[in-house]
Design a protein around this motif. Structure first.
Motif: not given
Length: 589
Positions: A231, A235-236, A239-240, A253, A258-259
């Motif tokens: 993680t 917030f991207r 990557q969600m 996530p 986010c991941w």
């Protein structure tokens, strides 16, 4: 009217412009002298007493040296005597000293301001004496309590430059409370200065290990590994995405995160076997991190007793080696020295401690594969504690300290972001709570304890080996009349002892097998005469010179005809009358 102040910020004290010489051998008892006094400039010989263990090899007696005698004398000789200079100059990677900072006990018969002045002069001179020995990227660690740390920091600023101060570490030396004092003294300081810009030293110093990567539940052929959450903060949008575990559980996530990478990178990591799902394949994804790939931790400036030990732990280590004896009030634990040596050096590097005390620095350096030099003022301390302790280290008989590494490890996977140490504390606190609270669901307690199970894992890191040399500082060859400053030869200045001392003082390499010359320096040969230099001596010396060689003859007396004869037979050769010509500026104010 505007003024332009002149001068510089500095620490002043009584006797700052003077030098110190020992008054009595084996004690912190000093007298003020002029810096040009030969007793403050003398280069004493280093006399080998014995060797212990193996002689050759990277950890043998040829590499490790314990010197008994005044540290100022030892440091000057190490940097000046050619055989020592060639071996040690510019080689010391790490200096750790735990000086006698409890000055009221150390200099017990001096008034307060003299006491501090003597201490500062002693430390200033020794800091200057180590400089020729330091590697370009060396660091100097000075361990102090509150009595002198503020003055020592200003002194080190003067000697190295304030910009060379890397940090001031605080070490928790005790965990109990001292109720008799206005404040309970629970910490010491470690001042860290560098011999190069701190930014350069930062690139060569070592980080702290993250811990032992001992798990390999999937038999990964790449070896043991640890794992970190897959993680990242924030917030991207790319990557969600949803991740499905091998057991079919779907994860998104966590909140506000986010991941750790975009989905294509996640797929690559998964295909390479670098993604791990805890909880039997149902947990949130974690990224494998092999020990060799894991970046270390930047050292912090507060070191707790739990991390590096405390004074009581050090006392137990000494007691285990010497049952029934407590040689020091505040010995330092091996774990503390292990951290210092790890940060500031690498295996094979040279470590110096010129206030050896109980020998902890040398013992830990030896166990960690470093070469070392240690000096100890007191004969009894060296013979009763340091030599026996280091002998036990060499023989593999010292089972304490950092010989064995004990680490707390998880029995199974711990909850995310929980370390084994934190899990152990959690169980301790949980037990306390359960004693005070009734009716807690036993099933819940069992789940919590199962999820946080840890155990001690021990690894033997040292099995013995290597060796060391024990040496002692030679006697002084000179005496000075404090009334008129006249320099005299002492009763010790006879035969081979005097020749050896003169060779070291004048930076000649010893040639013990030559029948005439006791030293050589490039094309110059040294002849030391325990008597008067006359014409017969001059002719004998010149007859033994090779082509293009010149002689330096040192004698206790010289007849005028000898000097003239030498100039005619060997132009460029010289005669010095000892001791006056060896210390031409020697005066005592």
């Amino acid at each position: 009217m505007k003024r332009s102040p002149k001068g510089r910020l500095e620490l002043t004290w009584m006797g700052k412009e003077s030098a110190l010489i020992p008054v009595e051998e084996g004690k912190y008892d000093y007298a003020w002298v002029d810096p040009d006094d030969p007793r403050a400039r003398e280069i004493k010989s280093i006399e080998v007493l014995e060797t212990v263990g193996e002689f050759d090899g990277p950890a043998g007696a040829n590499q490790n040296l314990l010197i008994i005698g005044d540290s100022g004398d030892a440091l000057r000789s190490l940097a000046t005597i050619p055989e020592c200079h060639d071996k040690y100059a510019g080689q010391v990677k790490l200096v750790y000293i735990d000086p006698p900072f409890n000055t009221k006990q150390t200099f017990e018969h001096y008034a307060d301001q003299l006491e501090h002045s003597i201490w500062l002069t002693m430390m200033r001179d020794r800091i200057r004496d180590i400089k020729p020995l330091l590697a370009s990227d060396a660091s100097v660690w000075v361990h102090l309590d509150d009595a002198e740390v503020h003055r020592m920091r200003v002194l080190l600023d003067e000697e190295f430059g304030a910009e060379r101060c890397a940090t001031q570490v605080v070490w928790q030396k005790r965990t109990t409370r001292e109720n008799r004092s206005a404040f309970s003294d629970n910490h010491d300081h470690l001042l860290v200065y560098t011999n190069c810009p701190v930014t350069e030293w930062r690139e060569s110093r070592n980080r702290l290990p993250r811990g032992k990567a001992s798990k390999n539940p999937d038999n990964d052929p790449r070896g043991p590994w640890d794992s970190v959450p897959f993680t990242a903060q924030g917030f991207r949008a790319n990557q969600m995405y949803a991740i499905t575990t091998p057991t079919g559980v779907v994860h998104l996530p966590p909140p506000n995160r986010c991941w750790g990478a975009v989905e294509s990178e996640y797929e690559r990591l998964l295909a390479d076997g670098l993604i791990y799902f805890p909880k039997s394949g149902s947990g949130k994804p974690r990224v494998k991190q092999y020990l060799s790939d894991a970046p270390g931790l930047v050292p912090q400036t507060i070191w707790t007793s739990g991390e590096v030990g405390e004074n009581d732990e050090a006392k137990r280590e000494i007691q285990a080696l010497f049952p029934g004896h407590i040689p020091f009030d505040t010995p330092k634990p091996e774990r503390l020295l292990s951290r210092v040596i790890h940060i500031g050096s690498n295996p094979g590097d040279l470590v110096l401690d010129f206030f050896a005390g109980s020998g902890t620095t040398a013992a830990v350096a030896h166990k960690m594969g470093r070469r070392w030099i240690a000096t100890e003022l007191q004969d009894t301390t060296a013979n009763q504690f340091i030599v026996p302790r280091l002998t036990m280290v060499v023989n593999g008989a010292d089972q304490g300290g950092v010989t064995t590494l004990t680490e707390r490890a998880a029995v199974d996977d711990l909850p995310e972001n929980l370390t084994p140490e934190e899990a152990q504390k959690f169980n301790t606190y949980l037990g306390r709570v359960l004693k005070a609270v009734e009716g807690v669901d036993t099933a819940t307690i069992k789940v919590l304890r199962e999820a946080t199970r840890t155990r001690d894992e021990k690894t033997v890191q040292w099995h013995g080996g290597g060796g060391f040399t024990v040496a002692k500082m030679g006697p002084s060859m000179y005496e000075v009349d404090d009334e008129d400053g006249e320099v005299y030869l002492s009763d010790q200045a006879t035969n081979g002892a005097w020749s050896k001392a003169v060779a070291g003082q004048l930076k000649f390499t010893l040639t013990p097998d030559h029948p005439v010359f006791c030293g050589a320096r490039r094309r110059q040969r040294l002849a030391v005469i325990d008597g008067v230099v006359d014409e017969t001596v001059v002719r004998t010396v010149v007859e033994n010179l090779a082509h293009n060689e010149r002689a330096l003859i040192v004698g206790k007396g010289v007849i005028p005809q000898a000097d003239a004869l030498l100039r005619s037979l060997s132009p460029g050769s010289r005669i010095k009358k000892a001791p006056g010509d060896i210390f031409p500026k020697a005066t005592v104010n």
